[in-house]
Write an enzyme that holds these catalytic residues in place. Structure first.
Site, PDB file in Angstrom:
ATOM      1  N   ARG A 169     -11.560 -37.306  -7.732  1.00 50.46           N
ATOM      2  CA  ARG A 169     -11.792 -38.322  -6.693  1.00 50.46           C
ATOM      3  C   ARG A 169     -13.107 -39.086  -6.903  1.00 50.46           C
ATOM      4  O   ARG A 169     -13.743 -39.511  -5.931  1.00 50.46           O
ATOM      5  CB  ARG A 169     -11.837 -37.674  -5.302  1.00 50.46           C
ATOM      6  N   SER A 173      -6.810 -36.799   3.136  1.00 52.73           N
ATOM      7  CA  SER A 173      -7.713 -35.642   3.064  1.00 52.73           C
ATOM      8  C   SER A 173      -9.096 -36.058   3.535  1.00 52.73           C
ATOM      9  O   SER A 173      -9.671 -37.004   3.009  1.00 52.73           O
ATOM     10  CB  SER A 173      -7.840 -35.151   1.622  1.00 52.73           C
ATOM     11  N   GLU A 203     -14.355 -36.288   1.770  1.00 54.46           N
ATOM     12  CA  GLU A 203     -13.764 -37.139   0.745  1.00 54.46           C
ATOM     13  C   GLU A 203     -13.745 -38.573   1.256  1.00 54.46           C
ATOM     14  O   GLU A 203     -13.816 -39.529   0.486  1.00 54.46           O
ATOM     15  CB  GLU A 203     -12.329 -36.654   0.467  1.00 54.46           C
TER      16      GLU A 203
HETATM   17  N1  EPU Z   1      -3.252 -24.466   2.654  1.00 54.59           N
HETATM   18  C1  EPU Z   1      -3.580 -23.551   3.638  1.00 54.59           C
HETATM   19  N2  EPU Z   1      -3.285 -23.881   4.924  1.00 54.59           N
HETATM   20  C2  EPU Z   1      -2.665 -25.040   5.260  1.00 54.59           C
HETATM   21  C3  EPU Z   1      -2.327 -25.968   4.252  1.00 54.59           C
HETATM   22  C4  EPU Z   1      -2.641 -25.646   2.940  1.00 54.59           C
HETATM   23  O1  EPU Z   1      -4.119 -22.494   3.383  1.00 54.59           O
HETATM   24  O2  EPU Z   1      -2.432 -25.249   6.440  1.00 54.59           O
HETATM   25  C5  EPU Z   1      -3.542 -24.090   1.265  1.00 54.59           C
HETATM   26  C6  EPU Z   1      -2.265 -23.562   0.602  1.00 54.59           C
HETATM   27  O3  EPU Z   1      -2.594 -22.441  -0.142  1.00 54.59           O
HETATM   28  C7  EPU Z   1      -1.863 -24.661  -0.337  1.00 54.59           C
HETATM   29  C8  EPU Z   1      -3.214 -25.249  -0.671  1.00 54.59           C
HETATM   30  O4  EPU Z   1      -3.960 -25.204   0.540  1.00 54.59           O
HETATM   31  O5  EPU Z   1      -1.249 -24.151  -1.471  1.00 54.59           O
HETATM   32  C9  EPU Z   1      -3.128 -26.654  -1.198  1.00 54.59           C
HETATM   33  O6  EPU Z   1      -2.509 -27.484  -0.227  1.00 54.59           O
HETATM   34  P1  EPU Z   1      -1.882 -28.885  -0.655  1.00 54.59           P
HETATM   35  O7  EPU Z   1      -0.938 -28.710  -1.764  1.00 54.59           O
HETATM   36  O8  EPU Z   1      -1.397 -29.567   0.573  1.00 54.59           O
HETATM   37  O9  EPU Z   1      -3.096 -29.668  -1.294  1.00 54.59           O
HETATM   38  P2  EPU Z   1      -4.617 -29.858  -0.911  1.00 54.59           P
HETATM   39  O10 EPU Z   1      -5.457 -29.236  -1.953  1.00 54.59           O
HETATM   40  O11 EPU Z   1      -4.861 -29.431   0.483  1.00 54.59           O
HETATM   41  C10 EPU Z   1      -4.821 -32.022  -2.349  1.00 54.59           C
HETATM   42  C11 EPU Z   1      -5.260 -33.441  -2.177  1.00 54.59           C
HETATM   43  C12 EPU Z   1      -4.185 -34.245  -1.463  1.00 54.59           C
HETATM   44  C13 EPU Z   1      -2.923 -34.188  -2.284  1.00 54.59           C
HETATM   45  C14 EPU Z   1      -2.508 -32.730  -2.471  1.00 54.59           C
HETATM   46  C15 EPU Z   1      -1.343 -32.592  -3.411  1.00 54.59           C
HETATM   47  C16 EPU Z   1      -7.677 -33.302  -2.071  1.00 54.59           C
HETATM   48  C17 EPU Z   1      -8.892 -33.489  -1.246  1.00 54.59           C
HETATM   49  N3  EPU Z   1      -6.515 -33.490  -1.452  1.00 54.59           N
HETATM   50  O12 EPU Z   1      -4.735 -31.451  -1.035  1.00 54.59           O
HETATM   51  O13 EPU Z   1      -4.628 -35.599  -1.428  1.00 54.59           O
HETATM   52  O14 EPU Z   1      -1.870 -34.903  -1.647  1.00 54.59           O
HETATM   53  O15 EPU Z   1      -3.613 -31.980  -3.064  1.00 54.59           O
HETATM   54  O16 EPU Z   1      -1.775 -32.855  -4.697  1.00 54.59           O
HETATM   55  O17 EPU Z   1      -7.780 -33.007  -3.256  1.00 54.59           O
HETATM   56  C18 EPU Z   1      -5.701 -37.291  -0.168  1.00 54.59           C
HETATM   57  O18 EPU Z   1      -6.498 -37.364  -1.101  1.00 54.59           O
HETATM   58  O19 EPU Z   1      -5.802 -38.012   0.854  1.00 54.59           O
HETATM   59  C19 EPU Z   1      -4.629 -36.310  -0.242  1.00 54.59           C
HETATM   60  C20 EPU Z   1      -3.782 -36.111   0.753  1.00 54.59           C
END
Ligand code: EPU
Length: 328
Positions: A141, A231, A324
């Site tokens: 990012r 995010s 972010e």
């Molecule tokens: N998780 C929890 N609790 C929850 C939701 C998620 O513990 O309520 C944990 C789970 O273990 C899950 C992990 O968080 O496996 C990752 O969750 P997710 O796949 O939704 O991804 P993220 O790391 O939370 C990032 C990006 C998102 C992007 C997703 C998918 C960042 C800051 N965010 O989120 O980007 O869509 O991966 O690749 O890196 C954005 O930038 O606006 C955005 C939405």
């Protein structure tokens, strides 16, 4: 709450940028993409420029799109034509210019993976330049456009590289499962953890796009209905030592510089899912997102909730979350 700026300018041609009397503009000058990753906390005293260039020049493999083209329109068109490249980035809000500033990413793909060229107006030199993406310092990012080049370049067009050759990226958690559930022809992984190439042949960019859209709709608020900036926090990267101290076996993966942990997990463990401060709310289905739940949240409520989350995670885990979302 509404905020205002001293001057708002829509730039509809490169020529306009070149002939702009920069010294006459109220400062500072900021460039707005779709605005989907910004939090205006108060009135902005300067000039907001929106680069509304929406041209499209393309060969089969290279698509040059104006900075103001909606990024998901590009994803949709590429998928409809069966071209590989941006399908995992489907439904990310924002415009093409911002995609190259922020290095947007999702589901195992970052935009830097498909960037071929960036055209920008160089305010320091007063001329248009082409910038090789390899020189942009892309990271998670981030890019030099957000750091050492901040304010210097105004991106007017971005060239993406697409491919007719199938190149599905399916390893991010949840994609394979969603494909299996949707009966899109992908068989479950076999025991030795190798997936069947034959089964992947039935995949198309459109299938992946539809799958990603399905995953996102389940987890993330629809910006057309509930305001958010996606995010709100970056996922923190911690040292091995800090990681070992965390109880509860958090999901994690190794990256350059340490171990990345989902901020969502840390926030959930702190009991913040669904917590509200006035109209601001930690989104119950994905606590990485702060939403304007009532449509009337004030910047102070959003910032107040952000602070509560940061403080709670720091107190429980000794880890400092960084937003972010860019605060203006
Ligand atoms: N998780 C929890 N609790 C929850 C939701 C998620 O513990 O309520 C944990 C789970 O273990 C899950 C992990 O968080 O496996 C990752 O969750 P997710 O796949 O939704 O991804 P993220 O790391 O939370 C990032 C990006 C998102 C992007 C997703 C998918 C960042 C800051 N965010 O989120 O980007 O869509 O991966 O690749 O890196 C954005 O930038 O606006 C955005 C939405």
């Amino acid at each position: 709450m509404k905020v205002s700026c001293a001057l708002y300018l829509e730039v509809e041609s490169e020529q306009e940028l070149h002939t702009l009397d920069w010294d006459a503009l109220p400062g500072p000058v900021m460039v707005l993409g779709g605005g989907s990753n910004l939090l205006f906390t108060k009135d902005f005293p300067g000039t907001v420029l929106h680069i509304a260039l929406r041209h499209c020049e393309r060969s089969e493999e290279f698509w040059t799109l104006g900075a103001g083209v909606v990024f998901d329109d590009f994803c949709a068109q590429a998928a409809a034509e069966g071209l590989w490249g941006p399908e995992n980035l489907s439904l990310i809000p924002g415009e093409c210019g911002a995609s190259a500033v922020q290095n947007i990413g999702a589901y195992g793909v970052e935009v830097k993976d498909i960037l071929a060229d960036i055209r920008a107006y160089d305010r320091a030199e007063g001329r248009f330049v082409h910038i090789d993406p390899a020189t942009c310092g892309y990271g998670y990012r981030t890019s030099k456009f957000k750091t050492e080049w901040k304010g210097r370049y105004i991106i007017t067009a971005v060239t993406y590289r697409l491919s007719r050759e199938p190149r599905p990226v399916l390893d991010y958690g949840g994609i394979r499962k969603a494909l299996e559930n949707r009966s899109f022809g992908l068989r479950p992984q076999d025991d030795n953890n190798c997936h069947s190439e034959q089964s992947e042949e039935s995949l198309t960019p459109q299938v992946i796009r539809d799958t990603i859209i399905g995953i996102r709709r389940e987890k993330l608020p629809d910006p057309a209905v509930t305001g958010s900036a996606g995010s709100f926090f970056c996922n923190p990267v911690v040292s091995e030592e800090v990681f070992r101290r965390i109880e509860g076996n958090p999901p994690h993966y190794e990256v350059a510089g340490g171990i990345k942990i989902p901020a969502a997990w840390l926030i959930e463990q702190c009991g913040f899912k669904g917590v509200r401060l006035g109209g601001a709310q930690v989104y119950p289905r994905q606590p990485l997102v702060i939403v304007n739940a009532t449509g009337k949240a004030s910047p102070q409520e959003i910032i107040g909730l952000e602070k509560q989350v940061i403080d709670a995670v720091r107190e429980k885990y000794g880890i400092t979350l960084h937003p972010e979302v860019e605060h203006v």
